[in-house]
Structures are given as structure tokens and as C-alpha cells.
Design an enzyme around this catalytic site. Structure first.
Site, short mmCIF file in Angstrom:
data_model
loop_
_atom_site.label_atom_id
_atom_site.label_comp_id
_atom_site.label_asym_id
_atom_site.label_seq_id
_atom_site.Cartn_x
_atom_site.Cartn_y
_atom_site.Cartn_z
N CYS A 5 0.84 -1.21 0.00
CA CYS A 5 0.00 0.00 0.00
C CYS A 5 0.87 1.26 0.00
O CYS A 5 1.66 1.48 0.92
CB CYS A 5 -0.92 0.00 1.21
SG CYS A 5 -1.83 1.55 1.40
N CYS A 8 0.35 3.47 3.09
CA CYS A 8 1.01 2.92 4.28
C CYS A 8 2.51 3.23 4.23
O CYS A 8 3.12 3.54 5.26
CB CYS A 8 0.79 1.40 4.38
SG CYS A 8 -0.85 0.92 4.96
N ASP A 31 -1.68 16.24 -2.39
CA ASP A 31 -1.82 15.27 -3.48
C ASP A 31 -0.73 15.53 -4.53
O ASP A 31 -0.41 16.67 -4.85
CB ASP A 31 -3.21 15.41 -4.13
CG ASP A 31 -3.56 14.21 -4.98
OD1 ASP A 31 -4.46 13.44 -4.59
OD2 ASP A 31 -2.93 14.02 -6.05
N ASN A 88 -13.62 8.61 -2.57
CA ASN A 88 -14.02 7.70 -3.64
C ASN A 88 -14.01 6.28 -3.10
O ASN A 88 -13.08 5.87 -2.41
CB ASN A 88 -13.04 7.81 -4.81
CG ASN A 88 -13.05 9.19 -5.45
OD1 ASN A 88 -14.10 9.83 -5.52
ND2 ASN A 88 -11.92 9.66 -5.91
N GLY A 94 -14.24 5.70 -8.67
CA GLY A 94 -13.02 6.41 -9.05
C GLY A 94 -11.85 6.19 -8.11
O GLY A 94 -10.85 6.91 -8.19
N HIS A 99 -6.54 2.63 0.13
CA HIS A 99 -6.35 2.99 1.55
C HIS A 99 -7.24 4.22 1.73
O HIS A 99 -7.05 5.22 1.02
CB HIS A 99 -4.87 3.32 1.81
CG HIS A 99 -4.54 3.69 3.24
ND1 HIS A 99 -3.53 3.05 3.95
CD2 HIS A 99 -5.05 4.63 4.06
CE1 HIS A 99 -3.45 3.60 5.16
NE2 HIS A 99 -4.35 4.56 5.25
N HIS A 101 -9.11 7.50 2.08
CA HIS A 101 -8.62 8.89 2.12
C HIS A 101 -9.75 9.85 1.78
O HIS A 101 -10.61 9.55 0.97
CB HIS A 101 -7.44 9.10 1.15
CG HIS A 101 -7.68 8.61 -0.24
ND1 HIS A 101 -7.61 7.28 -0.58
CD2 HIS A 101 -8.00 9.27 -1.38
CE1 HIS A 101 -7.87 7.14 -1.87
NE2 HIS A 101 -8.12 8.33 -2.39
N HIS A 103 -10.25 13.50 0.09
CA HIS A 103 -9.65 14.58 -0.68
C HIS A 103 -10.23 15.88 -0.14
O HIS A 103 -11.46 15.98 0.02
CB HIS A 103 -10.06 14.50 -2.16
CG HIS A 103 -9.63 13.25 -2.87
ND1 HIS A 103 -8.56 13.22 -3.73
CD2 HIS A 103 -10.15 12.00 -2.88
CE1 HIS A 103 -8.43 12.01 -4.25
NE2 HIS A 103 -9.39 11.24 -3.75
#
Ligand code: AMP
Length: 114
Positions: A5, A8, A31, A88, A94, A99, A101, A103
Site C-alpha cells: 500500500c 502505508c 496530493d 471515492n 473512481g 487505503h 482517504h 480529498h
């Protein structure tokens, strides 16, 4: 920690990231391919695959700290007057990194998606 990952590995410091904030439960970073002037990711330090894999009440602390981090970071990044929070779930949603998250998108007037 999940072996393959990417998020991670960012938490573990094995892959560099543009960190904004972290505590015991969450890690916040920019990002790498921003879709708005400000594009920030908020992730739990536990490998949770996606939104539907959040286990309550066991994961309460992660959920709370993600919300708290969002509320704090929009202030320190000076976008608290207007921003969007998105997660997502799954390929149809999408999701590319599996993992969990959130946005945070902001820093400009965003086009409408919903
Ligand atoms: P999603 O499509 O919801 O799974 O979003 C994954 C996000 O992770 C995308 O916006 C990517 O640009 C971002 N991303 C992927 N790898 C990295 C990285 N190494 N550092 C920062 N952001 C990344």
C-alpha cells in the site's frame, strides 16, 4: 501496515510526501497530482481499504481525527471559506488507491459535480 500500500509506505516514511500535519491517528499531505489549486489528502494511520470498510465503533477514533484534521487543515491552509471533501469508494467510484482517504479540494472556485 499493508505491504503493497503506497499510503502505508508514506505513513511509514518509506515514500516521501509533502506532509502538512500528522498525529497518532491521521496523516495529511498534498496530493501529488492536484486537481485544484489546493488538493490535500487526509488518511488514517490504520490501513482501512475504503469508506465502507470503516468499522464502528472500533474505528471511531480514526473517523473523529480525520474530521478534526480536515477542520484544522482548511484553516491553516486558509481555505475554510469554501472547499470540497470527497472520498471515492471502489473502481466505479473512481478509487485508485485502496487505503481510505478524504480529498480536500479548494483554493479556487470549484466546478459543480453534484
Ligand atoms: P483516489 O482516486 O480517490 O484513490 O485518489 C488517489 C489520489 O492519490 C490521487 O488524487 C493521486 O494523485 C494521489 N496520489 C497517488 N500517489 C500519491 C503520492 N505518492 N503522493 C501523493 N498523492 C498521491
Amino acid at each position: 501496515m499493508e505491504k503493497n500500500c503506497i499510503f502505508c509506505k508514506i505513513i511509514a516514511g518509506e515514500i516521501p510526501a509533502s506532509k502538512i500535519y500528522e498525529n497518532e491517528y491521521v496523516y495529511v499531505f498534498n496530493d501529488i497530482a492536484p486537481k485544484a489549486k489546493k488538493h490535500i489528502l487526509v488518511i488514517p494511520k490504520k490501513h482501512i481499504k475504503d469508506y465502507s470498510e470503516i468499522q464502528l465503533p472500533e474505528d471511531d477514533k480514526y473517523v473523529i481525527e480525520m474530521v478534526r484534521a480536515i477542520q484544522e487543515v482548511v484553516k491553516t491552509e486558509k481555505i475554510e471559506d469554501g472547499y470540497r471533501v470527497v472520498t471515492n469508494k471502489g473502481k466505479d467510484g473512481g478509487q485508485e488507491v485502496f487505503h481510505l482517504h478524504y480529498h480536500i479540494l479548494g483554493g479556487e472556485k470549484l466546478g459543480g459535480i453534484c
